[in-house]
Write a protein that holds these residues in place. Sequence first.
Motif, PDB file in Angstrom:
ATOM      1  N   PRO A  25       0.816  -1.220   0.000  1.00 32.87           N
ATOM      2  CA  PRO A  25       0.000   0.000   0.000  1.00 32.87           C
ATOM      3  C   PRO A  25       0.847   1.267   0.000  1.00 32.87           C
ATOM      4  O   PRO A  25       0.469   2.283  -0.580  1.00 32.87           O
ATOM      5  CB  PRO A  25      -0.819  -0.128   1.292  1.00 32.87           C
ATOM      6  CG  PRO A  25      -0.876  -1.589   1.563  1.00 32.87           C
ATOM      7  CD  PRO A  25       0.456  -2.114   1.103  1.00 32.87           C
ATOM      8  N   ARG A  26       2.014   1.180   0.635  1.00 30.52           N
ATOM      9  CA  ARG A  26       2.929   2.326   0.661  1.00 30.52           C
ATOM     10  C   ARG A  26       3.472   2.613  -0.745  1.00 30.52           C
ATOM     11  O   ARG A  26       3.623   3.761  -1.146  1.00 30.52           O
ATOM     12  CB  ARG A  26       4.072   2.041   1.636  1.00 30.52           C
ATOM     13  CG  ARG A  26       4.910   3.259   2.025  1.00 30.52           C
ATOM     14  CD  ARG A  26       5.892   2.877   3.119  1.00 30.52           C
ATOM     15  NE  ARG A  26       6.690   4.017   3.525  1.00 30.52           N
ATOM     16  CZ  ARG A  26       6.322   4.899   4.444  1.00 30.52           C
ATOM     17  NH1 ARG A  26       5.156   4.767   5.045  1.00 30.52           N
ATOM     18  NH2 ARG A  26       7.114   5.910   4.767  1.00 30.52           N
ATOM     19  N   GLN A  27       3.760   1.550  -1.509  1.00 30.36           N
ATOM     20  CA  GLN A  27       4.183   1.716  -2.890  1.00 30.36           C
ATOM     21  C   GLN A  27       3.100   2.403  -3.719  1.00 30.36           C
ATOM     22  O   GLN A  27       3.382   3.299  -4.512  1.00 30.36           O
ATOM     23  CB  GLN A  27       4.493   0.352  -3.528  1.00 30.36           C
ATOM     24  CG  GLN A  27       5.846  -0.228  -3.203  1.00 30.36           C
ATOM     25  CD  GLN A  27       6.019  -1.584  -3.845  1.00 30.36           C
ATOM     26  OE1 GLN A  27       5.694  -2.612  -3.241  1.00 30.36           O
ATOM     27  NE2 GLN A  27       6.506  -1.607  -5.077  1.00 30.36           N
ATOM     28  N   VAL A  28       1.852   1.949  -3.524  1.00 29.31           N
ATOM     29  CA  VAL A  28       0.734   2.526  -4.266  1.00 29.31           C
ATOM     30  C   VAL A  28       0.615   4.011  -3.959  1.00 29.31           C
ATOM     31  O   VAL A  28       0.506   4.840  -4.875  1.00 29.31           O
ATOM     32  CB  VAL A  28      -0.573   1.794  -3.918  1.00 29.31           C
ATOM     33  CG1 VAL A  28      -1.774   2.527  -4.533  1.00 29.31           C
ATOM     34  CG2 VAL A  28      -0.533   0.353  -4.405  1.00 29.31           C
ATOM     35  N   THR A  64      -8.211  -3.509  -2.674  1.00 26.34           N
ATOM     36  CA  THR A  64      -8.071  -3.559  -1.216  1.00 26.34           C
ATOM     37  C   THR A  64      -7.081  -2.512  -0.725  1.00 26.34           C
ATOM     38  O   THR A  64      -7.319  -1.830   0.285  1.00 26.34           O
ATOM     39  CB  THR A  64      -7.616  -4.958  -0.763  1.00 26.34           C
ATOM     40  OG1 THR A  64      -8.577  -5.923  -1.190  1.00 26.34           O
ATOM     41  CG2 THR A  64      -7.470  -5.029   0.749  1.00 26.34           C
ATOM     42  N   TYR A  65      -5.964  -2.365  -1.452  1.00 27.52           N
ATOM     43  CA  TYR A  65      -4.972  -1.348  -1.072  1.00 27.52           C
ATOM     44  C   TYR A  65      -5.567   0.055  -1.178  1.00 27.52           C
ATOM     45  O   TYR A  65      -5.334   0.914  -0.315  1.00 27.52           O
ATOM     46  CB  TYR A  65      -3.732  -1.448  -1.965  1.00 27.52           C
ATOM     47  CG  TYR A  65      -2.971  -2.756  -1.827  1.00 27.52           C
ATOM     48  CD1 TYR A  65      -3.019  -3.506  -0.660  1.00 27.52           C
ATOM     49  CD2 TYR A  65      -2.189  -3.234  -2.884  1.00 27.52           C
ATOM     50  CE1 TYR A  65      -2.318  -4.697  -0.543  1.00 27.52           C
ATOM     51  CE2 TYR A  65      -1.484  -4.423  -2.769  1.00 27.52           C
ATOM     52  CZ  TYR A  65      -1.560  -5.149  -1.604  1.00 27.52           C
ATOM     53  OH  TYR A  65      -0.859  -6.325  -1.489  1.00 27.52           O
ATOM     54  N   LEU A  69      -6.117   2.906   1.831  1.00 26.60           N
ATOM     55  CA  LEU A  69      -5.677   4.303   1.751  1.00 26.60           C
ATOM     56  C   LEU A  69      -6.851   5.253   1.984  1.00 26.60           C
ATOM     57  O   LEU A  69      -6.713   6.271   2.669  1.00 26.60           O
ATOM     58  CB  LEU A  69      -5.031   4.569   0.385  1.00 26.60           C
ATOM     59  CG  LEU A  69      -3.726   3.832   0.088  1.00 26.60           C
ATOM     60  CD1 LEU A  69      -3.271   4.115  -1.348  1.00 26.60           C
ATOM     61  CD2 LEU A  69      -2.640   4.244   1.074  1.00 26.60           C
ATOM     62  N   ARG A  70      -8.006   4.925   1.419  1.00 26.87           N
ATOM     63  CA  ARG A  70      -9.177   5.779   1.606  1.00 26.87           C
ATOM     64  C   ARG A  70      -9.630   5.798   3.064  1.00 26.87           C
ATOM     65  O   ARG A  70     -10.093   6.824   3.575  1.00 26.87           O
ATOM     66  CB  ARG A  70     -10.313   5.306   0.695  1.00 26.87           C
ATOM     67  CG  ARG A  70     -10.112   5.733  -0.760  1.00 26.87           C
ATOM     68  CD  ARG A  70     -11.194   5.169  -1.660  1.00 26.87           C
ATOM     69  NE  ARG A  70     -11.088   5.727  -3.012  1.00 26.87           N
ATOM     70  CZ  ARG A  70     -11.602   5.158  -4.094  1.00 26.87           C
ATOM     71  NH1 ARG A  70     -12.270   4.009  -3.980  1.00 26.87           N
ATOM     72  NH2 ARG A  70     -11.469   5.723  -5.281  1.00 26.87           N
ATOM     73  N   ARG A  71      -9.484   4.700   3.752  1.00 25.21           N
ATOM     74  CA  ARG A  71      -9.842   4.666   5.174  1.00 25.21           C
ATOM     75  C   ARG A  71      -8.944   5.595   5.974  1.00 25.21           C
ATOM     76  O   ARG A  71      -9.411   6.291   6.889  1.00 25.21           O
ATOM     77  CB  ARG A  71      -9.742   3.233   5.700  1.00 25.21           C
ATOM     78  CG  ARG A  71     -10.903   2.334   5.259  1.00 25.21           C
ATOM     79  CD  ARG A  71     -10.669   0.904   5.690  1.00 25.21           C
ATOM     80  NE  ARG A  71     -11.810   0.043   5.334  1.00 25.21           N
ATOM     81  CZ  ARG A  71     -11.786  -1.286   5.401  1.00 25.21           C
ATOM     82  NH1 ARG A  71     -10.670  -1.914   5.790  1.00 25.21           N
ATOM     83  NH2 ARG A  71     -12.849  -1.984   5.070  1.00 25.21           N
ATOM     84  N   LYS A  72      -7.673   5.620   5.651  1.00 25.26           N
ATOM     85  CA  LYS A  72      -6.748   6.521   6.352  1.00 25.26           C
ATOM     86  C   LYS A  72      -7.080   7.977   6.021  1.00 25.26           C
ATOM     87  O   LYS A  72      -7.004   8.854   6.886  1.00 25.26           O
ATOM     88  CB  LYS A  72      -5.303   6.189   5.981  1.00 25.26           C
ATOM     89  CG  LYS A  72      -4.832   4.833   6.484  1.00 25.26           C
ATOM     90  CD  LYS A  72      -3.356   4.627   6.244  1.00 25.26           C
ATOM     91  CE  LYS A  72      -2.499   5.413   7.222  1.00 25.26           C
ATOM     92  NZ  LYS A  72      -2.584   4.921   8.603  1.00 25.26           N
TER      93      LYS A  72
END
Length: 274
Positions: A25-28, A64-65, A69-72
């Motif tokens: 997710p950090r890469q994305v 999912t990733y 990110l959207r949740r954060k």
Amino acid sequence: MEIKVLGPLEVLENGVSVAPSACKPRQVLALLALRAGRVVPVPTLMEEIWGERIPQSAVTTLQTYILQLRRKLAAAQESTGGDRSSKDILATTYGGYLLSPDGAGSDVAEFEQLAVRGTNALESGDARQASTLLARALGLWRGPALVDVQAGHVLGLEVQGLEEARMQVLSQRIEADLRLGRHAVLLRELRVLVAQHPLHETLCGQFMLALYRSGSAWRALGAYQHLRRTLAEELGIEPSRQLQRLHQAMLTGDPALTPEPAPLVESFVLASSW
């Protein structure tokens, strides 16, 4: 939103970090942040995450990733009383995703703007303004770009391009300082840079100029011979014609090689910059 990629990854929404700790997710997020305001196609994101071995579940996993990110982003909005939807900030578009630039500040964008202004000042002959602007651009770097992100093929190319841009700006700033007669002050910096980049002809030429103008002509000639040997051993080539002309000018004591800006010096530096 505040985006920083010239060093460790930082993405802040209303002052709250939204950068995940999980690798993929950090890469994305890093790729979306680097291209903020532009659509990043799904195949590009997949290539970054999985390379050539894209699993059958890639689409679902990528979604999912994005959801993570959207949740954060939503949590950051909620904790700070923001009024933007997470789907507005990280939008789904035809064929990809887009990190909205609304209100975003990016260190890459600021770096590029300062670099353009500094280059224009240098080309117009305003070395003092060029030195100031280019130094400000370099000051935005907090370390290697995305140093804390595991980069795949796509991010790897992006990071390489950023590093090449940084080296060009650094070379131009040194050129501006040479025009201002700051050769003695530059010696320590250039000595380190030449050691770090032993095949970089522009830095070597600037180091030679700084040494020559500081009264160390023999050291300047020695720097040329060291580069020549290194190029021959590593690549089997001779130094560029521009560097050879500079070397010859030093051998003959050409008066153009004085601290004051001179056509020969400027033509060498400009021609060999990249």
